[in-house]
Design a protein around this motif. Structure first.
Motif, mmCIF file in Angstrom:
data_model
loop_
_atom_site.group_PDB
_atom_site.id
_atom_site.type_symbol
_atom_site.label_atom_id
_atom_site.label_comp_id
_atom_site.label_asym_id
_atom_site.label_seq_id
_atom_site.Cartn_x
_atom_site.Cartn_y
_atom_site.Cartn_z
ATOM 1 N N ASP A 45 80.195 101.406 -45.531
ATOM 2 C CA ASP A 45 81.116 102.176 -46.356
ATOM 3 C C ASP A 45 81.063 103.638 -45.923
ATOM 4 O OD1 ASP A 45 78.631 102.982 -47.289
ATOM 5 O OD2 ASP A 45 79.023 102.472 -49.394
ATOM 6 N N ASP A 201 90.825 99.703 -46.841
ATOM 7 C CA ASP A 201 90.293 99.989 -48.178
ATOM 8 C C ASP A 201 91.377 99.735 -49.208
ATOM 9 O OD1 ASP A 201 87.952 100.780 -47.015
ATOM 10 O OD2 ASP A 201 87.991 102.834 -47.772
ATOM 11 N N GLU A 221 87.398 94.092 -47.439
ATOM 12 C CA GLU A 221 86.461 95.085 -47.946
ATOM 13 C C GLU A 221 85.791 94.589 -49.214
ATOM 14 O OE1 GLU A 221 86.530 97.328 -51.142
ATOM 15 O OE2 GLU A 221 88.053 98.707 -50.341
ATOM 16 N N SER A 223 83.088 96.755 -51.555
ATOM 17 C CA SER A 223 82.298 97.978 -51.577
ATOM 18 C C SER A 223 81.219 98.010 -52.649
ATOM 19 C CB SER A 223 83.228 99.188 -51.771
ATOM 20 O OG SER A 223 84.135 99.300 -50.704
ATOM 21 N N HIS A 232 88.720 100.016 -54.908
ATOM 22 C CA HIS A 232 87.942 99.142 -54.032
ATOM 23 C C HIS A 232 87.797 97.765 -54.686
ATOM 24 C CE1 HIS A 232 86.813 101.953 -50.901
ATOM 25 N NE2 HIS A 232 86.392 102.828 -51.792
ATOM 26 N N HIS A 254 82.822 96.664 -45.109
ATOM 27 C CA HIS A 254 82.835 97.931 -45.857
ATOM 28 C C HIS A 254 81.810 97.839 -46.988
ATOM 29 C CE1 HIS A 254 84.583 101.464 -48.021
ATOM 30 N NE2 HIS A 254 84.907 101.830 -46.791
#
Length: 279
Positions: A45, A201, A221, A223, A232, A254
């Motif tokens: 990230d 993202d 992704e 996160s 996110h 990510h």
């Protein structure tokens, strides 16, 4: 390490192999006809959780090599693999946050001083890409940015839904919901009957889900774990939907510190820096 879970019976067809680090030599031309290879150069990230490099995903087809995102750690990541950056044809930026585009000036410096380049480099991204890249280059390396680069840089600012061709790859820009002040894209890549979706993202959205259906590989992704954000995707959100996505393989990337602190709770496959997947 995160546990790996198969995404249905089609997995064996989806990724023909998961290989170790990709070679940057011309021996890499063993990449078979009608094959797409994705190499994770950076799966972290914005904070580099777990010591991971920033977002950068190398896509190779028989006729093209390009990056999906280019975080500030791009030179370290590519040289650790190693992969020969002189072979790069293009960079496709999902959005203009530093951990996704901050490596472009370092590519410029590499091509000016370490690996001299004369052939064009194409840079694709949302509206504002050219201005932001040039401004960042001036901030980081004022004198070098003031002189013309020894190779052409071709900027292409994309509209949501636009499709472009890079060599033999077809890439579609899909608008996703991230921060309100920026346009953000996911990219769907197709070549020789293989397909890859990279989320960039984003918060979870229906357009992302519909584009994931049927792809060979979905790099999504993820996160956070406990924290719910509207910019996110959290692990519980993607885990709840994983079986219904309809993609042949799902890989989370990510990755933030909340996930990396809970490896025993992760049942979905997580990316790691340097891994390659052949489709």
């Amino acid at each position: 390490m995160a546990l790996e879970a198969r995404q249905g019976a089609n997995d064996r067809r989806a990724a023909r192999a998961v290989r170790g680090p990709a070679s940057g030599s011309r021996a890499d031309e063993t990449l078979a006809q009608r094959v797409m290879r994705m190499t994770v150069l950076g799966s972290g990230d914005a904070f580099g959780a777990g010591g991971r490099f920033h977002s950068a995903y190398l896509v190779e087809t028989p006729g093209a090599s390009f990056l999906l995102d280019c975080g500030p750690s791009i030179l370290q990541a590519a040289k650790r693999v190693p992969w020969d950056l002189s072979r790069l044809d293009a960079v496709m930026l999902t959005h203009l946050h530093g951990d996704h585009f901050g490596g472009v000036p370092f590519l410029f410096m590499e091509y000016r001083y370490e690996s001299p380049r004369t052939r064009p480099l194409a840079i694709y991204g949302p509206e504002g890409t050219e201005q932001r890249v040039k401004a960042l280059f001036r901030v980081l390396y004022e004198r070098s940015a003031a002189d013309p680069l020894p190779f052409p840089v071709e900027y292409h600012e994309l509209e949501p839904g636009e499709t472009v061709h890079i060599g033999d790859a077809r890439v579609n820009a899909i608008r996703v919901r991230h921060v309100p002040e920026l346009v953000a894209f996911a990219y769907r890549v197709e070549a020789h009957g293989r397909s890859l979706l990279y989320s960039g993202d984003t918060a979870w959205n229906d357009d992302l889900a519909s584009n994931a259906r049927g792809v060979d590989l979905f790099v999504c992704e993820c996160s956070t774990y406990e924290t719910k954000l509207d910019i996110h995707i959290s692990y519980p959100e993607i885990a709840e939907r994983a079986r219904s996505l309809g993609c042949r393989r799902l890989v989370l990337s990510h990755l933030g510190s909340e996930l990396l602190r809970r490896p025993g709770d992760l049942k979905l496959e997580c990316a790691r820096d340097g891994m390659s997947v052949d489709l």
